[in-house]
Design a protein around this motif. Structure first.
Motif, PDB file in Angstrom:
ATOM      1  N   GLU A 182     -15.406  44.195 -23.140  1.00 20.97           N
ATOM      2  CA  GLU A 182     -16.552  44.295 -24.056  1.00 20.97           C
ATOM      3  C   GLU A 182     -16.543  43.151 -25.070  1.00 20.97           C
ATOM      4  OE1 GLU A 182     -17.932  47.186 -27.753  1.00 20.97           O
ATOM      5  OE2 GLU A 182     -16.396  47.909 -26.373  1.00 20.97           O
ATOM      6  N   PHE A 183     -15.390  42.860 -25.629  1.00 21.36           N
ATOM      7  CA  PHE A 183     -15.300  41.823 -26.650  1.00 21.36           C
ATOM      8  C   PHE A 183     -15.225  40.425 -26.040  1.00 21.36           C
ATOM      9  CE2 PHE A 183     -13.747  45.618 -28.889  1.00 21.36           C
ATOM     10  CZ  PHE A 183     -14.746  45.680 -29.838  1.00 21.36           C
ATOM     11  N   ILE A 184     -14.655  40.315 -24.859  1.00 21.06           N
ATOM     12  CA  ILE A 184     -14.673  39.028 -24.156  1.00 21.06           C
ATOM     13  C   ILE A 184     -16.123  38.641 -23.895  1.00 21.06           C
ATOM     14  CG2 ILE A 184     -14.148  37.891 -21.953  1.00 21.06           C
ATOM     15  CD1 ILE A 184     -11.509  39.542 -21.930  1.00 21.06           C
ATOM     16  N   ASP A 185     -16.908  39.579 -23.371  1.00 18.20           N
ATOM     17  CA  ASP A 185     -18.324  39.301 -23.097  1.00 18.20           C
ATOM     18  C   ASP A 185     -19.073  38.936 -24.361  1.00 18.20           C
ATOM     19  OD1 ASP A 185     -17.782  39.916 -20.452  1.00 18.20           O
ATOM     20  OD2 ASP A 185     -18.667  41.923 -20.547  1.00 18.20           O
ATOM     21  N   LYS A 186     -18.809  39.673 -25.436  1.00 15.98           N
ATOM     22  CA  LYS A 186     -19.489  39.408 -26.703  1.00 15.98           C
ATOM     23  C   LYS A 186     -19.112  38.025 -27.236  1.00 15.98           C
ATOM     24  CE  LYS A 186     -20.289  41.305 -31.306  1.00 15.98           C
ATOM     25  NZ  LYS A 186     -20.005  42.370 -32.255  1.00 15.98           N
ATOM     26  N   MET A 187     -17.845  37.656 -27.142  1.00 14.72           N
ATOM     27  CA  MET A 187     -17.405  36.346 -27.620  1.00 14.72           C
ATOM     28  C   MET A 187     -18.070  35.235 -26.819  1.00 14.72           C
ATOM     29  SD  MET A 187     -15.646  34.633 -29.842  1.00 14.72           S
ATOM     30  CE  MET A 187     -14.488  35.800 -30.566  1.00 14.72           C
ATOM     31  N   VAL A 188     -18.075  35.367 -25.502  1.00 12.27           N
ATOM     32  CA  VAL A 188     -18.718  34.362 -24.655  1.00 12.27           C
ATOM     33  C   VAL A 188     -20.194  34.232 -25.026  1.00 12.27           C
ATOM     34  CG1 VAL A 188     -19.426  33.844 -22.281  1.00 12.27           C
ATOM     35  CG2 VAL A 188     -17.078  34.571 -22.743  1.00 12.27           C
ATOM     36  N   GLU A 189     -20.866  35.348 -25.169  1.00 15.44           N
ATOM     37  CA  GLU A 189     -22.288  35.354 -25.519  1.00 15.44           C
ATOM     38  C   GLU A 189     -22.540  34.663 -26.864  1.00 15.44           C
ATOM     39  OE1 GLU A 189     -25.431  38.720 -26.897  1.00 15.44           O
ATOM     40  OE2 GLU A 189     -24.236  39.195 -25.126  1.00 15.44           O
ATOM     41  N   GLU A 190     -21.743  35.001 -27.861  1.00 16.93           N
ATOM     42  CA  GLU A 190     -21.936  34.414 -29.193  1.00 16.93           C
ATOM     43  C   GLU A 190     -21.650  32.912 -29.192  1.00 16.93           C
ATOM     44  OE1 GLU A 190     -23.290  35.842 -31.886  1.00 16.93           O
ATOM     45  OE2 GLU A 190     -23.591  37.632 -30.658  1.00 16.93           O
ATOM     46  N   ILE A 206     -12.205  33.630 -18.074  1.00 20.03           N
ATOM     47  CA  ILE A 206     -11.301  34.099 -17.025  1.00 20.03           C
ATOM     48  C   ILE A 206     -10.764  35.444 -17.491  1.00 20.03           C
ATOM     49  CG2 ILE A 206      -9.134  33.752 -15.793  1.00 20.03           C
ATOM     50  CD1 ILE A 206      -9.564  30.738 -16.068  1.00 20.03           C
ATOM     51  N   ASP A 207     -11.111  36.478 -16.761  1.00 15.16           N
ATOM     52  CA  ASP A 207     -10.552  37.803 -17.031  1.00 15.16           C
ATOM     53  C   ASP A 207     -10.384  38.517 -15.697  1.00 15.16           C
ATOM     54  OD1 ASP A 207     -13.073  38.876 -16.334  1.00 15.16           O
ATOM     55  OD2 ASP A 207     -13.673  39.165 -18.419  1.00 15.16           O
ATOM     56  N   GLY A 208     -10.014  39.757 -15.727  1.00 12.81           N
ATOM     57  CA  GLY A 208      -9.732  40.501 -14.509  1.00 12.81           C
ATOM     58  C   GLY A 208     -10.914  40.654 -13.571  1.00 12.81           C
ATOM     59  N   ARG A 209     -12.110  40.405 -14.061  1.00 11.88           N
ATOM     60  CA  ARG A 209     -13.306  40.533 -13.220  1.00 11.88           C
ATOM     61  C   ARG A 209     -13.621  39.259 -12.455  1.00 11.88           C
ATOM     62  NH1 ARG A 209     -16.937  42.249 -18.196  1.00 11.88           N
ATOM     63  NH2 ARG A 209     -15.722  40.489 -18.943  1.00 11.88           N
ATOM     64  N   VAL A 210     -12.931  38.170 -12.780  1.00 17.22           N
ATOM     65  CA  VAL A 210     -13.160  36.892 -12.110  1.00 17.22           C
ATOM     66  C   VAL A 210     -12.231  36.809 -10.902  1.00 17.22           C
ATOM     67  CG1 VAL A 210     -13.041  34.381 -12.348  1.00 17.22           C
ATOM     68  CG2 VAL A 210     -13.850  35.772 -14.264  1.00 17.22           C
ATOM     69  N   PRO A 211     -12.784  36.645  -9.694  1.00 17.07           N
ATOM     70  CA  PRO A 211     -11.933  36.560  -8.501  1.00 17.07           C
ATOM     71  C   PRO A 211     -10.934  35.403  -8.604  1.00 17.07           C
ATOM     72  CG  PRO A 211     -14.242  36.786  -7.887  1.00 17.07           C
ATOM     73  CD  PRO A 211     -14.205  36.558  -9.365  1.00 17.07           C
ATOM     74  N   VAL A 223     -12.473  31.416 -22.800  1.00 16.14           N
ATOM     75  CA  VAL A 223     -12.145  32.759 -23.264  1.00 16.14           C
ATOM     76  C   VAL A 223     -11.425  33.471 -22.119  1.00 16.14           C
ATOM     77  CG1 VAL A 223     -13.031  34.931 -24.184  1.00 16.14           C
ATOM     78  CG2 VAL A 223     -14.164  32.767 -24.776  1.00 16.14           C
ATOM     79  N   CYS A 224     -10.211  33.944 -22.395  1.00 19.38           N
ATOM     80  CA  CYS A 224      -9.365  34.505 -21.346  1.00 19.38           C
ATOM     81  C   CYS A 224      -8.939  35.930 -21.676  1.00 19.38           C
ATOM     82  CB  CYS A 224      -8.090  33.673 -21.201  1.00 19.38           C
ATOM     83  SG  CYS A 224      -8.368  31.960 -20.760  1.00 19.38           S
ATOM     84  N   GLY A 225      -8.904  36.758 -20.652  1.00 24.35           N
ATOM     85  CA  GLY A 225      -8.280  38.057 -20.783  1.00 24.35           C
ATOM     86  C   GLY A 225      -6.776  37.859 -20.802  1.00 24.35           C
ATOM     87  N   ILE A 226      -6.098  38.517 -21.701  1.00 21.78           N
ATOM     88  CA  ILE A 226      -4.657  38.308 -21.853  1.00 21.78           C
ATOM     89  C   ILE A 226      -3.911  38.608 -20.555  1.00 21.78           C
ATOM     90  CG2 ILE A 226      -2.579  39.208 -22.987  1.00 21.78           C
ATOM     91  CD1 ILE A 226      -4.229  39.349 -25.558  1.00 21.78           C
TER      92      ILE A 226
END
Length: 141
Positions: free
Chosen positions: A76-84, A95-100, A120-123
């Motif tokens: 939720e916050f990764i998406d918000k950060m990218v959007e902002e 790059i987060d868990g949803r990216v193949p 922006v990366c998922g830890i």
């Protein structure tokens, strides 16, 4: 029993043993869901409280230092950060868990060698096996 096991281990082995068995022990006592849910609520509240300040900090860093890597925990916050960041006309990779796995190198290379200004990366998804040297600035939100 666990005290005897821990006594025979090196400090590094003790840490690994504890982390591997803590969830199991909590589950036996029926406290796992409660603790994890409570921790997640606190973490999300903290991110909400500091999001605007973190965004400003990242924007200032990017303007003064160049490329910035941002690590975050929640989609939720990764998406918000990218959007902002995109609203501010920055070129942003994610790059987060949803990216193949196959797509991650393309995103990494766009940051390393291309025009991507903020990554922006998922830890969990980007904490191991990802070498990023295009930026000396890393922010954990």
């Amino acid at each position: 029993e666990w005290k005897a096991v821990l006594a025979a281990l090196t400090p590094e082995e003790q840490k690994r043993y504890i982390s591997e068995h803590a969830e199991k022990a909590a589950d036996i006592r029926k406290i796992t869901g409660y603790l994890i849910d409570g921790i997640e609520e606190v973490k999300q509240a903290a991110v909400k409280a500091k999001f605007d300040e973190a965004l400003k900090f990242i924007l200032d860093l990017q303007e003064s230092q160049g490329k910035v890597i941002v690590f975050m925990s929640h989609h939720e916050f990764i998406d918000k950060m990218v959007e902002e960041l995109q609203k501010k006309k920055l070129l942003v990779g994610r790059i987060d868990g949803r990216v193949p796995m196959g797509d991650r190198d393309v995103i990494k290379n766009a940051f390393q060698e291309g025009d991507t200004q903020v990554l922006v990366c998922g830890i969990r998804a980007a904490s191991e096996g990802l070498t990023l040297t295009a930026s000396h600035t890393v922010v954990f939100v």
